[in-house]
Each structure stands twice: as structure tokens, then as C-alpha cells.
Design a protein around this motif. Structure first.
Motif, PDB file in Angstrom:
ATOM      1  N   GLY A  27       0.826  -1.202   0.000  1.00  0.00           N
ATOM      2  CA  GLY A  27       0.000   0.000   0.000  1.00  0.00           C
ATOM      3  C   GLY A  27       0.856   1.244   0.000  1.00  0.00           C
ATOM      4  N   PRO A  28       0.954   1.972   1.121  1.00  0.00           N
ATOM      5  CA  PRO A  28       1.749   3.203   1.145  1.00  0.00           C
ATOM      6  C   PRO A  28       3.229   2.916   0.958  1.00  0.00           C
ATOM      7  N   LEU A  29       3.900   3.768   0.207  1.00  0.00           N
ATOM      8  CA  LEU A  29       5.340   3.629  -0.022  1.00  0.00           C
ATOM      9  C   LEU A  29       6.058   4.318   1.130  1.00  0.00           C
ATOM     10  N   LEU A  30       6.384   3.549   2.158  1.00  0.00           N
ATOM     11  CA  LEU A  30       6.874   4.154   3.388  1.00  0.00           C
ATOM     12  C   LEU A  30       8.235   4.812   3.221  1.00  0.00           C
ATOM     13  N   GLY A  31       9.063   4.341   2.287  1.00  0.00           N
ATOM     14  CA  GLY A  31      10.334   5.010   2.053  1.00  0.00           C
ATOM     15  C   GLY A  31      10.131   6.441   1.591  1.00  0.00           C
ATOM     16  N   ALA A  32       9.181   6.635   0.679  1.00  0.00           N
ATOM     17  CA  ALA A  32       8.884   7.978   0.196  1.00  0.00           C
ATOM     18  C   ALA A  32       8.247   8.822   1.301  1.00  0.00           C
ATOM     19  N   VAL A  33       7.387   8.199   2.099  1.00  0.00           N
ATOM     20  CA  VAL A  33       6.760   8.925   3.209  1.00  0.00           C
ATOM     21  C   VAL A  33       7.827   9.396   4.192  1.00  0.00           C
ATOM     22  N   ALA A  34       8.741   8.496   4.567  1.00  0.00           N
ATOM     23  CA  ALA A  34       9.784   8.851   5.531  1.00  0.00           C
ATOM     24  C   ALA A  34      10.679   9.959   4.988  1.00  0.00           C
ATOM     25  N   ALA A  35      11.091   9.850   3.726  1.00  0.00           N
ATOM     26  CA  ALA A  35      11.922  10.892   3.128  1.00  0.00           C
ATOM     27  C   ALA A  35      11.188  12.225   3.113  1.00  0.00           C
ATOM     28  N   GLY A  36       9.876  12.177   2.860  1.00  0.00           N
ATOM     29  CA  GLY A  36       9.087  13.407   2.878  1.00  0.00           C
ATOM     30  C   GLY A  36       9.015  14.033   4.251  1.00  0.00           C
ATOM     31  N   LEU A  37       8.891  13.215   5.285  1.00  0.00           N
ATOM     32  CA  LEU A  37       8.855  13.755   6.646  1.00  0.00           C
ATOM     33  C   LEU A  37      10.196  14.373   7.026  1.00  0.00           C
TER      34      LEU A  37
END
Length: 461
Positions: A324-334
Motif C-alpha cells: 500500500g503506502p510507499l513508506l520510504g517515500a513517506v519517511a523521506a518526505g517527513l
């Protein structure tokens, strides 16, 4: 008016919440929890949706999959720092009879040992660990897929072997050693091999309908060092702080820096993304930043821990869905949100409390042939050598007990620098892996390889 350094601005906090809310909604995750760390402290926790009818907080456990490998790497490096093994040791020296004994400890840590990505069928993530009671069941009859040391090839069995190595040298089960040597010293009270309430359940979300299916939560048995652990955003925030700054009760700052340095080349498919691997940590250039950490997944769960050491920002993101969510991209965004909205305030400059006069005398300009370099004494009493201007070879160097220094990065990683003295005790030149650095370009008083033209410097006649 200033904001306390242990708080984030309201606008930053809202931007963080918005980012995880979008990720949870668009990624269709049953729940998603996140944390942000700066200066060694968790400054923000956020979560969306629910676990057992309640909004998850920083103490709800999720399965973290391959982030477990980073914990295993920490245990191995503790053994190295204690002198119980060398990273160049072949596995056979400490754990004979595996059939993969030519692989070194360092190659196992960096996934360059050529071992298979997975254990033999059936798929280990969805079947009981009792099916693989021995290392032979994990490695199989043909454990290698590539020549040893030739390329980076991610290997779950490789970290299973490292867990067995820890057990052999410590004389205790991997999880017991982990608890005593890492979890308890760092205060990770909600990290464990089996879930303890409150914890999230793992779900598969149907790709074409908003319905879910329960995923099994298998005990991985012998494969545990590759992916068994459950943890929380609060615990992983503490672990991220440790991986950023070190903790002398577990590993020094110097050793965690070593973990974060590239130890394996990028795979061809990852070259465009600048992906590499250190010692138990994934490395990636993203959005102009060097990010290190590890991702994790097991059926029903996704996890990501990402650190920008330069910004002193770390992020943890956990979700309870198979995909589902691409957590690598989410983490980099945070990371980007915090680093750009609230740039790091540097530590105030302070003079060294003490200085070795003989080292101080070495600072300043040196010349490799005609190229100028600057040698500087750094705050941690190590030294750095870098070009006076423009690009070129540069490195920090760690002091050795015999008065030499060892390079820590780049071309000079592992190379020894020493100050060569004349009979009267004055320094003639620096020797760095046979390269001669002199105080003047081609100094006549130094033993420059090939000699110096006795006519000296001259113009065109």
C-alpha cells in the motif's frame, strides 16, 4: 520570540500530520503511525485510523520485518569491537560446516556474500519456523547465487547466519543476547520477538475493493535475526537516535558512523537512485540528501526507519498492511518537511579542551606533488585531509595508538597516514599509502619518489 529546541513549530507539525494522513488514505492502510526524532529526542508522534477500535499511539507494536537486520548487525559489530572477531574473518573460522564458510563477516553484513535472497521453499515469511530448524534448511544444498564478493545481492539467509554466529560466540539465544546487549541498555521496552498488547494485527487489503484479509503472524524460528521483531514508533525513535549519535553502552559514535558508510556497491537497477548498503543499513541519495536506515516488510506489515545525519533528523513510519503506502517515500518526505521548515541549528563553536602539540604542528598546507591539501585537527582529536580548493580526494582519519592514523572514507579508507621524522625529530613529510606529502611543492629536503630536478623551478627560456 523563539521556539524551544525540544518542540516543532505548529506549521511543521501540521505538515507532518498532513503527509501521513495522505499516505494512510491513498495507500489504504488500516493504520499508520510515525515519529520524528531530532537531537536524540522524539519531537513528534502521529497516527491515522485505528487499531482494535482505538487510534494507535507511540506504544502500539507493529511488526518491523527487516529492520531486525540492523539490530543483528549491531550485535555483530559489538563482537568486533570486543575483539572476538574481525570483519574479514571467513565464516568457517567461527561457524564451521555451514557450506558457506568462505564468506566473510563483512560480506554477510553488506549482502555481498553471493548467497541466495531467500531460503528454499516453502516461503519462509508465511510458514512456521519449525520447518527450518537448522542452518542447512535455511541455506539449502546450493546456497550461492553469485561469486563471493562480486556484487550486492540482498540475502535473508545471510542474516540468519549472522544470528547463528552471535549465538555461537555468546553462548546464548539470539533474542536473549539482543535483549541484554541492545534493548535493555537503550531502553527499548516495547521491542520483542513476539507481540505483546497493545499491538496491531496484520492485514492484506484487496487491490480492487475496500475489504481486508487477516495475514498470518508466523514465528520465524531460525530466520528470526532476519525479520522477527515487533516494535513501536517510540522504541524505534530511540533506536534511530542511537544510530545517529551512538551510545557507548552499546556501540560508539565511531562504530555507528562505520555502519552508515557504504560497504557494498549499488545494484545495477538501483544506480539511478543512488542506492547502496552499509553494515546493516541501507543508504540512498534522495531529494539532495544522504539518507540511511532500513525498510521492513512481512505479510501484514510495512516499516521504515530513515535518518539524515547531516540534518540530525530521523523518521520512523509503521503500517499494518502487506502493501500500500510507499513508506520510504513517506519517511523521506517527513525528513524533508522538518529539515526545510526548521533547519538544524549548529552546535556553538568551542575550542578544544586540550591539544597534542605534535599533532598541532602537522596542521596547515601540505602538497602532493603540486596539488595543495589542508590537514586539520578536528574536534574529536582525529584529523582530516582535503584539497585546498575544488574537488579531490579527502578523508577523515582515526588516530591509532602507534601515532599513525587510518583513513575512514573515500579513496583513503583503510589507508595509513604517518608523519615521517628526520633524525633530529622534525617532520620531513607525510606518508599516506606511499604517497608523499611535503610542506612545499616537491620539497627538495623530502624524499620525493623519483627525486627533484636539481635545477629547480624555472620559466620557459
Amino acid at each position: 520570540m523563539t521556539t524551544p529546541q525540544d518542540e516543532l513549530l505548529p506549521a511543521t507539525r501540521r505538515a507532518l500530520l498532513h503527509r501521513i494522513a495522505v499516505a494512510q488514505t491513498e495507500g489504504r492502510a488500516p493504520s499508520l503511525a510515525a515519529a520524528v526524532v531530532r537531537d536524540g529526542q522524539a519531537l513528534w508522534h502521529g497516527a491515522r485510523s485505528s487499531v482494535d477500535g482505538h487510534g494507535p499511539d507511540e506504544h502500539v507494536q507493529y511488526r518491523i520485518g527487516s529492520i531486525t537486520k540492523t539490530f543483528t548487525a549491531v550485535l555483530v559489530l559489538r563482537l568486533r569491537d570486543e575483539g572476538l572477531l574481525d570483519l574479514g574473518d571467513p565464516l568457517e573460522k567461527h561457524l564451521p560446516g555451514t557450506g558457506a564458510g568462505e564468506v566473510t563477516v563483512a560480506q554477510l553484513l553488506a549482502h555481498t556474500g553471493g548467497l541466495a535472497a531467500e531460503s528454499p521453499a516453502p516461503w519462509w515469511e508465511r510458514t512456521p519456523g519449525s520447518l527450518r530448524p537448522d542452518l542447512g534448511d535455511v541455506l539449502g544444498g546450493q546456497p550461492f547465487r553469485h561469486p563471493v564478493g562480486r556484487r550486492h545481492h540482498y540475502s535473508n539467509p545471510g542474516y540468519t547466519v549472522l544470528g547463528s554466529l552471535v549465538e555461537k560466540l555468546r553462548g546464548a539465544p539470539w533474542e536473549d543476547v539482543l535483549r541484554q546487549e541492545v534493548l535493555e541498555p537503550l531502553g527499548l521496552k516495547r521491542t520483542s520477538g513476539r507481540p505483546t498488547a497493545p499491538h496491531a494485527g496484520g492485514w492484506a487489503v484487496h487491490p480492487w475493493a475496500d475489504v481486508m484479509l487477516t495475514e498470518p503472524a508466523e514465528d520465524l524460528g531460525r530466520m528470526a535475526p532476519a525479520g522477527q521483531l515487533w516494535s513501536t514508533t517510540a522504541d524505534l525513535a530511540r533506536f534511530a537516535a542511537f544510530l545517529t549519535h551512538g551510545d557507548d553502552t552499546v556501540l560508539s559514535a565511531r562504530t555507528v558512523r562505520e555502519m552508515r558508510a557504504p560497504a557494498a556497491p549499488a545494484e545495477a537497477a538501483d544506480l539511478a537512485d543512488g542506492v547502496a548498503y552499509g553494515l546493516g543499513l541501507q543508504i540512498q541519495h534522495r531529494d539532495g540528501r544522504l539518507l540511511v536506515g532500513h525498510s521492513g516488510s512481512l505479510p501484514g506489515f510495512l516499516a521504515n526507519l530513515t535518518i539524515s545525519a547531516e540534518d540530525d533528523v530521523a523518521v520512523v513510519v509503521l503500517a499494518n498492511c502487506t502493501s500500500g503506502p510507499l513508506l520510504g517515500a513517506v519517511a523521506a518526505g517527513l525528513v524533508r518537511i522538518v529539515a526545510e521548515a526548521e533547519p538544524r541549528i549548529p552546535e556553538p563553536w568551542r575550542p578544544l579542551p586540550d591539544v597534542d602539540e605534535s599533532v598541532l604542528d602537522l596542521t596547515g598546507p601540505w602538497y602532493w606533488g603540486t596539488q595543495g591539501f589542508a590537514l586539520r585537527l578536528t574536534r574529536d582529536s582525529d584529523i582530516s585531509l582535503e584539497p585546498l580548493s575544488g574537488p579531490g580526494r579527502r578523508s577523515h582519519f582515526r588516530a591509532n595508538d602507534d601515532g599513525t592514523w587510518t583513513g575512514l572514507e573515500g579513496y583513503y579508507a583503510g589507508e595509513v597516514l604517518r608523519a615521517v621524522q628526520r633524525p633530529d625529530g622534525t617532520v620531513s613529510h607525510l606518508d599516506l599509502g606511499s604517497f608523499v606529502f611535503t610542506r612545499q611543492p616537491y620539497d627538495e629536503e623530502a624524499p620525493v619518489p623519483g627525486g627533484v630536478d636539481p635545477e629547480g623551478w624555472r620559466g620557459i627560456r
